[in-house]
Design a protein around this motif. Structure first.
Motif, short mmCIF file in Angstrom:
data_model
loop_
_atom_site.label_atom_id
_atom_site.label_comp_id
_atom_site.label_asym_id
_atom_site.label_seq_id
_atom_site.Cartn_x
_atom_site.Cartn_y
_atom_site.Cartn_z
N SER A 97 8.63 83.23 -5.66
CA SER A 97 8.20 84.63 -5.60
C SER A 97 6.71 84.70 -5.80
O SER A 97 6.14 83.89 -6.54
N PRO A 98 6.04 85.64 -5.13
CA PRO A 98 4.59 85.77 -5.34
C PRO A 98 4.24 86.14 -6.78
O PRO A 98 3.10 85.97 -7.19
N ASP A 99 5.21 86.60 -7.55
CA ASP A 99 4.94 86.93 -8.95
C ASP A 99 4.97 85.71 -9.87
O ASP A 99 4.58 85.80 -11.03
N VAL A 100 5.46 84.57 -9.35
CA VAL A 100 5.37 83.33 -10.12
C VAL A 100 3.94 82.81 -9.99
O VAL A 100 3.58 82.23 -8.98
N LEU A 101 3.12 83.04 -10.98
CA LEU A 101 1.70 82.70 -10.89
C LEU A 101 1.47 81.24 -11.25
O LEU A 101 0.59 80.58 -10.72
N VAL A 102 2.26 80.72 -12.18
CA VAL A 102 2.21 79.30 -12.54
C VAL A 102 3.64 78.83 -12.69
O VAL A 102 4.38 79.33 -13.54
N GLY B 204 2.13 71.21 -13.06
CA GLY B 204 2.24 70.63 -14.39
C GLY B 204 1.35 71.32 -15.40
O GLY B 204 0.71 70.68 -16.23
N ASP B 205 1.29 72.63 -15.33
CA ASP B 205 0.43 73.38 -16.24
C ASP B 205 1.10 73.52 -17.61
O ASP B 205 2.21 73.06 -17.84
N ASP B 206 0.40 74.20 -18.56
CA ASP B 206 0.87 74.27 -19.94
C ASP B 206 2.05 75.19 -20.15
O ASP B 206 2.85 74.98 -21.07
N ALA B 207 2.15 76.22 -19.35
CA ALA B 207 3.22 77.20 -19.54
C ALA B 207 3.55 77.82 -18.19
O ALA B 207 2.77 77.74 -17.25
N ALA B 208 4.73 78.44 -18.12
CA ALA B 208 5.08 79.20 -16.93
C ALA B 208 4.49 80.60 -17.07
O ALA B 208 4.47 81.17 -18.17
#
Ligand code: CO
Ligand code: CO
Length: 339
Positions: free
Chosen positions: A49-54, A59-63
């Motif tokens: 979804s376009p609202d999932v920014l990360v 492999g970032d720190d948080a969703a």
């Protein structure tokens, strides 16, 4: 001694039980190795979804998910086995570490729940109470509500938190947004991993390391946001080199580290010389080495790869009060250059 059993336990708990002796590994050094983890999650995908920014992919720190205009939810969880013998300190360290991933994204923690594994036949529950008290004190300092959690009977003690925060979706600090030509800043000294390992082996207490680990990354995060920083992560189990490699790879830049300017906690260098290096730290270096061009020896690289627990923010940009340890440049052959 003429005391009730309960009173005896509460007097003895801090001295009789060395919590690190109940852990097979230590802190973020007990993470599943980075390369292995990437293989496990490869090809797994959630809601698109376009609202999932990360999401999972960088492999970032948080969703991070946008829930309405101007507001994104930041979700993360972190827990580990005892890194220090003292129950209260371990609780504080685990909480500061769990909250850190929200700060690393540029968010503000709002609510957390405890995650607990406890060998109730082996360790007194009074000790667990101390762990939770430590966690609560740190959450209070962060202005983050703690509401319950989940606990299980577990042969090995484990503690941490699942933390939910909020952030401005247009002002996130991501690990894939590093631009070339900027300073790289580090907000806490390195070396707590090798000192925790020494503490586990010998019982020596390293107060400066504990102070570092219980410190919130809130001020560093706020300072970085105020300075207009777009790219940051926190330094935990994969060490400075591991987290820097992930950032450089995701952003398509090369990070040049000036090893002489990297700050260390007192005693870290000696602990490496004395052989207290964890398996996790060696795996970090093995993982990064193919992407590394190094002009320093292996002891120096081991220090740079030291698996941190509740480490500082690694920021691409300048942050007041933080040490500049290198610079990003346009992508070269190696993702990381250490000189
Ligand atoms: Co992190
Ligand atoms: Co984490």
């Amino acid at each position: 001694m003429g005391r009730s059993p309960g009173a005896t336990v509460s007097v003895m708990t801090s001295t009789r039980y060395r919590l690190t002796q109940y852990a097979h590994g230590g802190g973020c050094a007990c993470k599943i190795p980075p390369g292995e983890l990437e293989t496990i999650v490869q090809g797994l995908a959630g809601v698109d979804s376009p609202d999932v920014l990360v999401g999972l992919d960088t492999g970032d720190d948080a969703a991070v998910v946008r829930i309405q205009d101007g507001i994104a939810v930041v979700a993360t969880a972190d827990f580990f086995t005892p890194v220090v013998d003292d129950a209260y300190d371990w609780g504080r360290i685990a909480a500061a570490n769990a909250l850190s991933d929200v700060y690393a994204m540029g968010g503000r923690p709002v609510v957390a729940v405890n995650l607990v594994g406890w060998p109730r036949d082996v360790l007194p529950v009074e000790l667990l109470r101390e762990v939770l008290r430590g966690g609560l004190d740190i959450a209070r300092e962060a202005g983050c509500v703690v509401g319950g959690g989940h606990s299980i009977d577990d042969p090995e003690p484990k503690y941490g938190m699942a933390v939910t925060g909020i952030a401005d979706p247009d002002r996130l600090m991501r690990n894939d947004a590093a631009e070339p030509g900027l300073p790289i800043s580090l907000t806490k000294p390195l070396g707590v991993g090798v000192l925790n390992n020494r503490h586990k082996a010998t019982g020596e207490v390293f107060a400066q390391a504990v102070d570092c680990m219980v410190g919130l990354n809130r001020e560093a995060s706020e300072a970085a946001l105020a300075a207009g920083v777009r790219a940051a992560t926190d330094v935990t189990g994969f060490g400075l080199l591991g987290h820097l490699y992930k950032m450089a790879r995701a952003s398509g830049v090369t990070a040049v580290v000036d090893s002489a300017s990297v700050p260390y906690v007192d005693g870290a260098r000696q602990a490496v010389a004395d052989g207290y290096v964890s398996g996790g730290t060696r795996r970090n270096l093995d993982w990064v080495r193919p992407h590394l061009s190094a002009g320093v020896d292996d002891d120096e690289l081991i220090l740079l790869a030291d698996a941190q627990t509740s480490g500082g923010l690694l920021v691409v940009g300048e942050v007041p009060g933080a040490r500049v340890i290198g610079r990003t440049v346009a992508r070269r052959d190696a993702a990381i250059v250490v000189r």
